[in-house]
Each structure stands twice: as structure tokens, then as C-alpha cells.
Design a protein around this motif. Structure first.
Motif, PDB file in Angstrom:
ATOM      1  N   ILE A 169       7.622   0.532 -10.270  1.00 20.14           N
ATOM      2  CA  ILE A 169       6.278   1.003 -11.021  1.00 20.14           C
ATOM      3  C   ILE A 169       5.995   2.378 -11.373  1.00 20.14           C
ATOM      4  N   CYS A 170       6.646   3.300 -10.333  1.00 19.67           N
ATOM      5  CA  CYS A 170       6.362   4.812 -10.573  1.00 19.67           C
ATOM      6  C   CYS A 170       6.984   5.426 -11.894  1.00 19.67           C
ATOM      7  N   ALA A 230       0.755  -1.103   0.139  1.00 19.67           N
ATOM      8  CA  ALA A 230      -0.008  -0.065  -0.052  1.00 19.67           C
ATOM      9  C   ALA A 230       0.937   1.317   0.075  1.00 19.67           C
ATOM     10  N   LEU A 231       1.727   1.214   0.750  1.00 25.29           N
ATOM     11  CA  LEU A 231       2.966   2.409   0.704  1.00 25.29           C
ATOM     12  C   LEU A 231       3.588   2.687  -0.486  1.00 25.29           C
ATOM     13  N   ALA A 282       1.449   6.135  -6.916  1.00 26.42           N
ATOM     14  CA  ALA A 282       0.319   6.843  -7.808  1.00 26.42           C
ATOM     15  C   ALA A 282       0.429   8.334  -7.519  1.00 26.42           C
ATOM     16  N   LEU A 283       0.646   8.756  -6.349  1.00 30.66           N
ATOM     17  CA  LEU A 283       0.748  10.412  -6.217  1.00 30.66           C
ATOM     18  C   LEU A 283       1.986  10.796  -6.858  1.00 30.66           C
ATOM     19  N   VAL A 284       3.021  10.400  -6.778  1.00 31.73           N
ATOM     20  CA  VAL A 284       4.405  11.021  -7.655  1.00 31.73           C
ATOM     21  C   VAL A 284       3.990  10.972  -9.097  1.00 31.73           C
ATOM     22  N   ILE A 310      -6.111   5.310 -12.147  1.00 29.56           N
ATOM     23  CA  ILE A 310      -6.601   4.153 -11.473  1.00 29.56           C
ATOM     24  C   ILE A 310      -6.393   2.775 -12.569  1.00 29.56           C
ATOM     25  N   GLU A 311      -6.649   3.290 -13.721  1.00 33.33           N
ATOM     26  CA  GLU A 311      -6.060   2.015 -14.671  1.00 33.33           C
ATOM     27  C   GLU A 311      -4.655   1.832 -14.693  1.00 33.33           C
TER      28      GLU A 311
END
Length: 274
Positions: free
Chosen positions: A149-150, A84-85, A91-93, A196-197
Motif C-alpha cells: 500500500i505504501c 496497525a504497524l 502512512a508516515l513514509v 487520511i483519505e
């Protein structure tokens, strides 16, 4: 004559067709397990279903004699916290940098090449560096997920931002919107469902990096437990853990899908999948 590409199965038929491959795999496993156990009752490679039941009961519903914890629960909480972290920060970055790269040329010029270069580095290759820099604690595991992933999410959101109709941006500016107002009121609402996708598409990779990090340096976690007991060939524990990871990943993907449909119904209607 109705062509097969125009035929759609009913809800019940879709359910049955979806279950069919899993039922076939279970039947194939049971047949192979019975054949191996008939030759060697002590075979550990393909244990009987009763062995799975005993192992799940031992790991999930009986406290550990050494620590007093319910091991599967403790491992699940540890892994989901790290995941989750890592995914949340990514996702935020990705939202901030991806939109900035797509909308602001002076941001895209220095950052886009850097993001592209980082995205091409195999994350597993720098895992030892992460352990050296961040230590063997939680931070290194979360950082591996973020690095893994970022950059991919940033590139995806940058492309999605670039693909927005230019007419929308021009109309917002014509009505007097500043650059910041255009991004907040026009761009962000259309990018959020695509974020989200992107998260859904990178969840598999996030799990991969999490399991890899836990296998090397951890004291609890789903990946840690799998690699800890592999030396004993305890397939009666390994296979349920792998199945549990698959179930968790499926539930996370399903929840994200439902969140997207509920929060951005307009987007799914335009895509024809509401």
C-alpha cells in the motif's frame, strides 16, 4: 417537478435503505440454509444460525482447551497489531516521500520512477521473497502490507501535492518563507486530511495482504484461523470470522472519517461534506 437527482432521503430513510441490502442477504441465506439442511441435516456449506451462535460462543467466550486463550480475541489482537504497524509505517513514509516528490524536483527525479515501478509489482508475487529475506516472523507480514500500500499512497500524495495552488507557494516565498517553512506551514496542513483519505482507500488492500500473509505463515491471526479450519469445512466459524473482519474494517474506516472531520473541519467544509 422535482427531479430524483435533487431529492435527498431523510436520516431515517437513509438508515432503512442502508439496512435493506443486509436484511435481504440474511433472508436469502436463511432460506438457502433451510433448503439444504432439509435435504441433508449434516450439511456444512450453509449451517443454521444456531450453529453460528455456538461457534461464536466457542471461539470468543470460551478459553481454548489447548492454550487457555480466547481464540477470537487472540487472533484479533495479533491481526490488528500487524495491520496497525503496516498501515502506520506506510502512512508516515507516504507523507514524507509523497510531499518531497511533489515539492522538490531533485527528489522527484530519482524517487518518482522508482516508486512507480514498485507500485506496479504485484505484492503477492514477492511474498516468498519476503519470507526468505525477513523470515516467517512478524516482520515479513508487516513488510507485505507496507510494500502493498505504501507506493500507492506515495503516488496519491504526490499528485495531491502537485495539485496545490501554485499561488500559495509563491505567496509564502514572497513573505520570506524558506522551502522547509513552506512545506511545514503551507503544504503539510493541506495534505494531512488527504493522507487520511489515502489510508481509508487502501485499508481494504491492507487487509487483503494481511490475510494472505497470515494464511501462509502464522500461528495466530484472523487469516490464519480461517485457513486453518477450512480443511474441516467449518463454515460456522469461517463466516463469523469473515463478518468480524468486515466489522473491524468498517469501524476503522468510520473512526478515520470521524478523526478527519474533527481535526480538519475546514477541509470538509470546503468539500461540502461536513
Amino acid at each position: 417537478m422535482t427531479r430524483i437527482i435533487n431529492k435527498k432521503p431523510s436520516r431515517f430513510v437513509r438508515l432503512m435503505l442502508g439496512l435493506l441490502p443486509f436484511l435481504l442477504l440474511i433472508a436469502l441465506y436463511m432460506a438457502a440454509s433451510q433448503a439444504r439442511l432439509a435435504d441433508n441435516p449434516n450439511d456444512k456449506l450453509l449451517p443454521a444460525m444456531s450453529s453460528f451462535v455456538e461457534a461464536i460462543n466457542r471461539m470468543a467466550f470460551e478459553p481454548s482447551k489447548r492454550s487457555g486463550e480466547y481464540l477470537m480475541l487472540a487472533d484479533t489482537v495479533a491481526s490488528l497489531t500487524r495491520l496497525a504497524l503496516g498501515v502506520g509505517i506506510s502512512a508516515l513514509v507516504a507523507l514524507m516521500v509523497g510531499v518531497a516528490n511533489g515539492m522538490v524536483p531533485f527528489v522527484r527525479a530519482p524517487l518518482s520512477p522508482l516508486v512507480t515501478a514498485i507500485s506496479l509489482i504485484p505484492p503477492m508475487a514477492i511474498l516468498p521473497i519476503l519470507f526468505i529475506v525477513f523470515g516467517l516472523g512478524e516482520l515479513s507480514k508487516v513488510m507485505l502490507i507496507i510494500i502493498g500500500i505504501c507506493p500507492i499512497m506515495i503516488r496519491d500524495l504526490q499528485l495531491r501535492t502537485d495539485a496545490l495552488p501554485n499561488e500559495q507557494i509563491l505567496k509564502a516565498q514572497t513573505l520570506g518563507a524558506s522551502s522547509w517553512q513552506t512545506i511545514i506551514a503551507v503544504v503539510i496542513p493541506q495534505i494531512l486530511p488527504k493522507l487520511i483519505e489515502a489510508v481509508r482507500l487502501t485499508l481494504g488492500s491492507a487487509w487483503l495482504f494481511l490475510i494472505a500473509a497470515e494464511a501462509i505463515a502464522a500461528t495466530e491471526g484472523l487469516g490464519y484461523r480461517i485457513f486453518l479450519i477450512r480443511r474441516y469445512l467449518a463454515m460456522d466459524v469461517i463466516l463469523p470470522y469473515v463478518l468480524w473482519i468486515s466489522v473491524l474494517a468498517f469501524v476503522m474506516d468510520w473512526l478515520l472519517r470521524k478523526l478527519s472531520v474533527h481535526a480538519f473541519s475546514w477541509y470538509h467544509k470546503t468539500q461540502g461534506d461536513a
